[in-house]
Design an enzyme around this catalytic site. Structure first.
Site, PDB file in Angstrom:
ATOM      1  N   HIS A   1      38.444  49.546  37.509  1.00  0.00           N
ATOM      2  CA  HIS A   1      38.517  48.091  37.442  1.00  0.00           C
ATOM      3  C   HIS A   1      39.541  47.535  38.429  1.00  0.00           C
ATOM      4  O   HIS A   1      39.640  46.322  38.615  1.00  0.00           O
ATOM      5  CB  HIS A   1      38.867  47.677  36.006  1.00  0.00           C
TER       6      HIS A   1
ATOM      7  N   TYR B   1      36.624  31.171  39.829  1.00  0.00           N
ATOM      8  CA  TYR B   1      37.642  31.817  39.002  1.00  0.00           C
ATOM      9  C   TYR B   1      39.010  31.644  39.648  1.00  0.00           C
ATOM     10  O   TYR B   1      39.139  31.679  40.873  1.00  0.00           O
ATOM     11  CB  TYR B   1      37.391  33.325  38.874  1.00  0.00           C
TER      12      TYR B   1
ATOM     13  N   ARG C   1      43.574  33.396  27.901  1.00  0.00           N
ATOM     14  CA  ARG C   1      42.354  32.591  27.942  1.00  0.00           C
ATOM     15  C   ARG C   1      41.443  32.845  26.746  1.00  0.00           C
ATOM     16  O   ARG C   1      40.939  31.923  26.120  1.00  0.00           O
ATOM     17  CB  ARG C   1      41.577  32.893  29.227  1.00  0.00           C
TER      18      ARG C   1
END
Length: 700
Positions: A444, A477, A573
């Site tokens: 990731h 984003y 978030r």
């Protein structure tokens, strides 16, 4: 305050269930559809995103809970809730929230769109001219693709694709073969848009008229069953388990195994049934039985069964007055990218915050590297990139130009697996070395390493990010990009790639925190260090920004720091298992969630450290999977000007009083409202004003 030694921080009462917290985030997204500080079409966008998010929630999270029950793995989480209890609460919350979603659509958004001359027409509202056009569309585009399925012993209930639009039809009469079953299924053609914009010549000037594909099929359903009478036609949709199940120990070729699994994603176990609310009970019971579902899995809806597809109409409406104004991403004023980007990076470290600042320098760095004769090698990780990726184009060019190109592609990036397989094949055909990361650990991290010969020696350059190498995401984003040629960081990234592509023992890195090896441990150490500062009577402050916070040991470390008096400000978030405001445990912790024009995605860790503050940007959220089961990086921001800048950007999120929601002790969220004497503050608007080149107006 109770003695902290007497409090068991493992107690389930101190934790919020992660799945229910995830749902709370999605509810906050839905609430944006009612917020008239957003332009009208963007409010429709939020409604659609809620629908898409909820689909994925059932496909993955609910599916996992059902799987635990099926295989008797009913282990309670840190919150003390068993899977069956969590599912009960999910169904109750979703039932209420989905009903609210359709109320918002029918009672608020559609009337307001109509006031703006944007109409979604019911069949009774079609004019004669429109009806002729729609009839031709049905004859030319719909009917040739439809295969109605009469149900009888030789035509059993069909296996329907995940989230596809279908109709159950009640029939009267006998067909050409003398069959009289009374029921049929119409699968809507998947290749057709769910909403059609009528041609301009069929609508009054300045207006937009749309019709639903479902309305067209309803209107002409009787023509699909000649000689029979259609007594009723009702739309429905089933959501299935879409998580891929791959046994890594039994798989010798991950790419081939994924290709086999991708097809099965469309036909996984049924999780949810959505059906028109006017569908008769006996037909609903029939559908539930066919899908092996019960009443708790049923959602009756007053409108299209897939509101996510409404997102398609937004770009078909040329009404800039109903959208956020366009803006031009900026560039740091003290960085000159007109020269060689390598020269700019050598002069100073570069920090970019997307989407307020441009992603173009990241792409240009790779493009320049692909053409530069001095560049000998490029190494890159790819998680989510996009089918038409400029990043991949540059890597292909580099490989064809004779560079040593190594790409670590994460094939298991959920819902991007098929695209990543395609990109892997494309890169391999160009001559790049492609590896698929490490079995059992998703890659990731967002890292790029370029090796360039300068004179008689090699110099390394790196890009590190908090978000994916995806130009589209970089416009939607919030993320950080960091470019440097710092020797220690470059050496650390070199070691990261060695571990990803080769084999060997854990390599010691100097400046990075590196999951699954050091990141979790080092974060807890930094939290404990801040606690020790508070215990010594010094000012102590922790600010963490991430998309999720669920890892229990990290939460307990934050609780201990709060007990010692550390001020802890969390900007999370989405899901958050930490429960703030508990006397004697977490009264010094505030958790806020920012929902706005852009999807908050930056991961930043800040520690005051007695005035010698430290700040890190990272690819990792504060969750078990990121810290313990993925390859992640957290990188320090050390240049004083960049540190001060990031501190200011992080602090503005803690002051937001227009788009912030504060987590309450009971797990609910309350939206922050500026007081009569308060200046309204929006973090995203502030960033647009201070970082973007031009905004028109800074609505965010």
């Amino acid at each position: 305050m109770a003695d902290s030694q007497d409090i068991d921080l493992n107690s389930s009462e101190f934790y919020i269930n992660r799945e229910l917290s995830h749902l709370q985030f999605n509810i906050r997204v839905l609430e944006q559809a009612l917020d008239d500080t957003h332009p009208l079409l963007d409010r429709l966008f939020f409604l659609c995103i809620f629908s898409k998010n909820l689909d994925e929630f059932f496909e993955v999270r609910v599916a996992d809970l059902v799987h635990q029950l099926t295989f008797n793995r009913e282990l309670a989480g840190i919150d003390g809730l068993h899977p069956a209890q969590v599912l009960d609460e999910i169904y109750a919350m979703c039932s209420t929230t989905v009903a609210r979603q359709y109320e918002i659509l029918n009672d608020t958004l559609l009337p307001q769109l109509k006031d703006q001359n944007i109409h979604f027409l019911r069949r009774a509202e079609w004019t004669d001219e429109q009806r002729l056009w729609i009839r031709d569309y049905f004859d030319d585009n719909v009917q040739p693709l439809i295969s109605p399925i009469g149900l009888d012993p030789s035509h059993p209930f069909p296996r329907l694709v995940n989230k596809s639009l279908n109709f159950i039809v009640a029939l009267d009469g006998k067909d050409a073969f003398g069959r009289q079953t009374g029921l049929a299924i119409i699968p809507a053609p998947r290749s057709l848009p769910r909403t059609l914009r009528l041609p301009d010549e069929l609508v009054p000037e300045g207006e937009d008229h749309f019709v639903f594909l479902s309305s067209i099929i309803h209107e002409y359903a009787d023509e699909l069953f000649p000689g029979m009478t259609v007594k009723g036609c009702y739309q429905f949709r089933v959501t299935r388990n879409a998580d891929l199940d791959i046994d890594h120990e039994e798989t010798s070729d991950l790419a081939s195994a994924l290709e086999d699994e991708l097809h099965s994603r469309n036909f996984g176990e049924e999780m949810r049934l959505e059906v028109a609310d006017n569908c008769p009970d006996e037909l609903i019971t029939f559908l539930l039985r066919q899908f092996n579902l019960d009443e708790s899995d049923l959602f009756k809806v007053n409108g299209p069964v897939n509101l996510g597809r409404l997102i398609e109409v937004i770009d078909q409406i040329n009404r800039p007055d109903l959208r956020y104004p366009p803006y031009t991403p900026g560039l740091p004023k003290n960085v000159n990218f007109k020269k060689s980007i390598f020269e700019s990076i050598r002069a100073k470290d570069t920090l970019l915050m997307h989407p307020f600042e441009s992603f173009t320098p990241v792409v240009d760095l790779l493009r320049e590297a692909a053409k530069d004769p001095g560049v000998k090698a490029i190494k890159q990780t790819l998680y989510r990139t996009g089918a038409k990726s400029e990043i991949v184009n540059a890597l292909v060019d580099a490989a064809r130009n004779g560079k040593e190109v190594t790409v670590v592609i994460e094939l298991r990036a959920r819902f991007d697996e098929e695209e990543n397989l395609y990109l892997a094949n494309r890169l391999q055909e160009a001559g790049a070395v492609v590896v698929y990361g490490v079995v059992g650990y998703k890659t990731h991290a967002k890292v790029m390493l370029i090796v360039r010969k300068e004179g008689n020696q090699y110099r390394r350059y790196v890009h590190l990010g908090t978000g994916n190498y995806h130009a589209g995401n970089a416009r939607a984003y919030t993320d950080y990009s960091f470019m440097t040629c710092d020797d220690s960081i470059c050496e650390d990234i070199h070691k990261v790639f060695q571990q990803l592509t080769g084999m060997g023992e854990v390599m010691r890195v100097k400046k990075l925190f590196h999951a699954p090896f050091t990141l979790h441990k080092r974060l807890i150490q930094l939290i404990d260090r801040e606690r020790e500062q508070a215990e010594a009577g010094n000012k102590a402050l922790i600010r963490l920004k991430a998309n999720g916070l669920t890892e229990p040991k990290l939460i307990r470390a934050l609780y201990r720091a709060s007990q010692a008096g550390v001020r802890i400000e969390l900007v999370i978030r989405g899901m958050c298992s930490l429960r703030p405001g508990i006397p004697g445990v977490s009264e010094n912790i505030e958790v806020r969630s920012i929902i706005g024009r852009f999807l908050e995605h930056t991961r930043v860790y800040y520690f005051l450290n007695g005035g010698n503050d430290e700040i890190y940007a990272a690819s990792a959220d504060l969750m078990e999977r990121n810290l313990l089961r993925r390859v992640e990086t957290a990188f320090p921001i050390e240049a004083n000007k960049l540190k001060e800048r990031m501190k200011a950007e992080l602090e503005i999120y803690t002051k937001d009083n227009t788009q912030a929601w504060i987590l309450q002790t009971d797990g609910s969220y309350v939206r922050v409202q500026p007081g009569p004497e308060d200046e309204p503050i929006s973090a995203q608007s502030w960033l647009l004003d201070n970082l973007a080149a031009s905004t028109g107006t800074s609505q965010a």
